[in-house]
Every structure is written in structure tokens, then in C-alpha cells.
Design an enzyme around this catalytic site. Structure first.
Site, PDB file in Angstrom:
ATOM      1  N   GLY A  55      27.351  25.816  62.201  1.00  0.00           N
ATOM      2  CA  GLY A  55      26.119  25.364  61.665  1.00  0.00           C
ATOM      3  C   GLY A  55      25.037  26.092  62.508  1.00  0.00           C
ATOM      4  O   GLY A  55      25.066  27.253  62.753  1.00  0.00           O
ATOM      5  N   SER A  57      23.248  25.765  65.931  1.00  0.00           N
ATOM      6  CA  SER A  57      23.568  24.900  67.336  1.00  0.00           C
ATOM      7  C   SER A  57      22.354  24.124  67.636  1.00  0.00           C
ATOM      8  O   SER A  57      22.720  22.873  68.183  1.00  0.00           O
ATOM      9  CB  SER A  57      23.942  25.811  68.422  1.00  0.00           C
ATOM     10  OG  SER A  57      23.199  26.909  68.625  1.00  0.00           O
ATOM     11  N   CYS A  87      31.963  28.579  66.011  1.00  0.00           N
ATOM     12  CA  CYS A  87      30.675  29.186  66.174  1.00  0.00           C
ATOM     13  C   CYS A  87      29.791  28.161  66.698  1.00  0.00           C
ATOM     14  O   CYS A  87      29.752  28.189  67.970  1.00  0.00           O
ATOM     15  CB  CYS A  87      30.394  29.369  64.632  1.00  0.00           C
ATOM     16  SG  CYS A  87      28.945  30.450  64.475  1.00  0.00           S
ATOM     17  N   ARG A 116      24.278  33.409  72.371  1.00  0.00           N
ATOM     18  CA  ARG A 116      24.201  32.943  71.068  1.00  0.00           C
ATOM     19  C   ARG A 116      23.947  34.102  70.092  1.00  0.00           C
ATOM     20  O   ARG A 116      23.217  35.259  70.568  1.00  0.00           O
ATOM     21  CB  ARG A 116      22.940  32.017  70.727  1.00  0.00           C
ATOM     22  CG  ARG A 116      23.063  30.634  71.286  1.00  0.00           C
ATOM     23  CD  ARG A 116      21.838  29.705  71.269  1.00  0.00           C
ATOM     24  NE  ARG A 116      21.050  29.655  70.104  1.00  0.00           N
ATOM     25  CZ  ARG A 116      20.085  30.206  69.853  1.00  0.00           C
ATOM     26  NH1 ARG A 116      19.420  31.185  70.611  1.00  0.00           N
ATOM     27  NH2 ARG A 116      19.513  30.073  68.487  1.00  0.00           N
ATOM     28  N   ILE A 155      29.168  34.642  61.240  1.00  0.00           N
ATOM     29  CA  ILE A 155      27.903  34.461  60.434  1.00  0.00           C
ATOM     30  C   ILE A 155      27.137  33.880  61.803  1.00  0.00           C
ATOM     31  O   ILE A 155      27.274  32.955  62.303  1.00  0.00           O
ATOM     32  CB  ILE A 155      28.000  33.504  59.702  1.00  0.00           C
ATOM     33  CG1 ILE A 155      29.020  33.667  58.560  1.00  0.00           C
ATOM     34  CG2 ILE A 155      26.492  32.928  58.870  1.00  0.00           C
ATOM     35  CD1 ILE A 155      29.092  32.471  57.503  1.00  0.00           C
ATOM     36  N   HIS A 193      34.339  31.498  61.971  1.00  0.00           N
ATOM     37  CA  HIS A 193      34.563  30.332  60.878  1.00  0.00           C
ATOM     38  C   HIS A 193      36.099  30.469  60.242  1.00  0.00           C
ATOM     39  O   HIS A 193      36.149  31.152  59.289  1.00  0.00           O
ATOM     40  CB  HIS A 193      33.538  30.437  59.847  1.00  0.00           C
ATOM     41  CG  HIS A 193      32.012  30.138  60.309  1.00  0.00           C
ATOM     42  ND1 HIS A 193      31.744  29.108  60.303  1.00  0.00           N
ATOM     43  CD2 HIS A 193      31.125  30.932  60.714  1.00  0.00           C
ATOM     44  CE1 HIS A 193      30.372  28.685  60.608  1.00  0.00           C
ATOM     45  NE2 HIS A 193      30.061  30.190  61.202  1.00  0.00           N
ATOM     46  N   GLU A 195      37.491  28.419  58.774  1.00  0.00           N
ATOM     47  CA  GLU A 195      37.569  27.335  57.574  1.00  0.00           C
ATOM     48  C   GLU A 195      36.988  28.080  56.399  1.00  0.00           C
ATOM     49  O   GLU A 195      37.322  27.551  55.258  1.00  0.00           O
ATOM     50  CB  GLU A 195      36.846  26.028  57.945  1.00  0.00           C
ATOM     51  CG  GLU A 195      35.229  26.397  57.957  1.00  0.00           C
ATOM     52  CD  GLU A 195      34.680  26.954  59.051  1.00  0.00           C
ATOM     53  OE1 GLU A 195      33.264  26.826  58.867  1.00  0.00           O
ATOM     54  OE2 GLU A 195      35.124  27.441  60.008  1.00  0.00           O
TER      55      GLU A 195
END
Length: 237
Positions: A55, A57, A87, A116, A155, A193, A195
Site C-alpha cells: 500500500g 507506507s 512492499c 523506499r 509497484i 506483490h 498476491e
């Protein structure tokens, strides 16, 4: 059946829950401290594992404080509960962030320094096949140490720029060996990611970690543990 909490404040919550449930786990959305204990009067966390999804951070860090989850989450991480961060979850688990945004306060527990947005802005998102070191608890091939191929989505992904000697590198990018997956005991973190691609390798490996008996007693939620120190780290390049 394993009961896995998924931090459900922002990010890829639904995708993680669907993948874990497809592998036979029960999931619960964690939106506040009561979701960690199973309700009023419960004395111990009613979870077998925890996922901190991708998402944003900084937004996640602020929301964690707003709903009162910082101390309970730190306690769970310190207790030995198996944790998977993806992530932004990797950023939040890191003891140190090289380039933190204003308002970003990591939960800590993982002896790494991360950078980051190491792969550029969202415009530079990519999908790549990376190698994943299998857990010794992987019952599909328990004696096969060869890396597995994992389809990963990046991403605004972070990367690990330094890590302590006791942190195991689980995954690197092939171009230059950038570290994108690590494990420290009960904590697993990846920069990508898993997922979003349909590849269940990382989640299956995490559930094998969940199934292993932990030598560490799980502490009660809600007690603030000492802040982890910044690791004496070794270069990863």
C-alpha cells in the site's frame, strides 16, 4: 486450520485474503486492537500469523497510530508470531528506512535498512520472474535447496540496502543482485506483490513457517516492547 490476520487499513487486503484462503487458511481483517485478541476478555492473541500488505507506507503508519495498533503490533512482532510483509509491509517491518517520508515511523523488528520507492514511481511498475529460496519446511520438495521461480509484481517497490548478518536473503533480482526478499526467524519480508500475480509460492512458504512450532513464547498484545536498535549491517550488493 491456520488463522491469519491481515492488516486491513489500506492496500492489497482483499488480494492477500483471497490467496491465503485459497491455500486453506482462515483470515481475519485487522482494523483495531480488538481484532488481535478475538474480543473482550481474551487474554492472548487469537492469531497464528500476520500479514502486513502493500500500500502506501506513510499512510499505513499514520493509520496504525490513529486506530491504536502500534503498540499491539510491535508486541506481536516481538513475541515470535510469524509475520509476512509485502512492499509497504517490508518498509514498516524494517528497523531503519534510508529515505523516510514525513510521518513514517516503522514498526521495526527486522534488522535491515530499506530504501523506499527504489524502483521508481508507479509509472515504472513492472512484473518480473525472480528466484525464491525455499523454506526447509516446504513439504513439496523438503530436501531440494534449489531456488524456485516466482512471478512478482513491483509497484513503487522498496529494496534492502543493508542487512544484519543473521538475516537470510531469500530473493534477489537477477540484474545486479538487488535484495528483494529476506527472512529473520519468524519475520519474512518481500519488496514485491506476490498476491497480485497468482503465484502462491511466497504465501505457501509463509504458511509453512506458521505451521512450525515457535520456540519463542507469544507475548500479550498491547504491551510496548523496547524499540529495536538499528542493525550493525552488512552490504548486500
Amino acid at each position: 486450520m491456520n488463522r491469519i490476520g491481515v492488516l486491513a487499513l489500506q492496500g492489497g487486503v482483499i488480494e492477500h485474503r483471497r490467496m491465503l484462503e485459497s491455500l486453506g487458511a482462515t483470515t481475519v481483517a485487522i482494523r483495531g486492537p480488538k481484532d488481535l485478541t478475538g474480543g473482550p476478555g481474551a487474554q492472548q492473541p487469537q492469531l497464528d500469523g500476520l500479514v502486513i500488505p502493500g500500500g502506501e507506507s506513510t499512510a499505513l503508519s499514520r493509520l496504525i497510530d490513529i486506530v491504536g495498533l502500534r503498540a499491539p503490533l510491535r508486541s506481536l512482532i516481538a513475541s515470535g508470531l510469524p509475520v509476512l510483509g509485502t512492499c509497504a509491509g517490508m518498509v514498516l517491518l524494517a528497523d531503519d528506512v534510508e529515505n523516510p517520508a514525513a510521518g513514517l515511523v516503522p514498526l521495526g523488528g527486522l534488522a535491515v535498512q530499506v530504501r523506499r520507492n527504489a524502483f521508481g514511481p508507479q509509472l515504472d511498475s513492472m512484473r518480473a520472474v525472480v528466484e525464491w529460496t525455499p523454506s526447509p519446511t516446504d513439504d513439496a520438495q523438503p530436501t531440494d535447496p534449489r531456488p524456485r521461480q516466482v512471478t512478482a509484481s513491483f509497484i513503487r517497490a522498496p529494496e534492502v540496502v543493508r542487512h544484519a548478518a543473521h538475516v537470510q536473503v531469500m530473493s534477489r533480482l537477477r540484474d545486479g543482485g538487488r535484495v528483494i526478499g529476506v527472512r529473520q526467524g519468524h519475520i519474512t519480508a518481500v519488496a514485491f506483490h506476490p498476491e497480485l500475480t497468482g503465484d502462491t509460492t511466497v504465501h505457501r512458504d509463509f504458511l509453512h513457517q506458521v505451521a512450525r512450532p515457535s520456540p519463542v513464547s507469544r507475548a500479550r498484545a498491547g504491551v510496548e516492547p523496547p524499540r529495536p536498535s538499528i542493525p550493525t549491517a552488512t552490504g548486500t550488493r
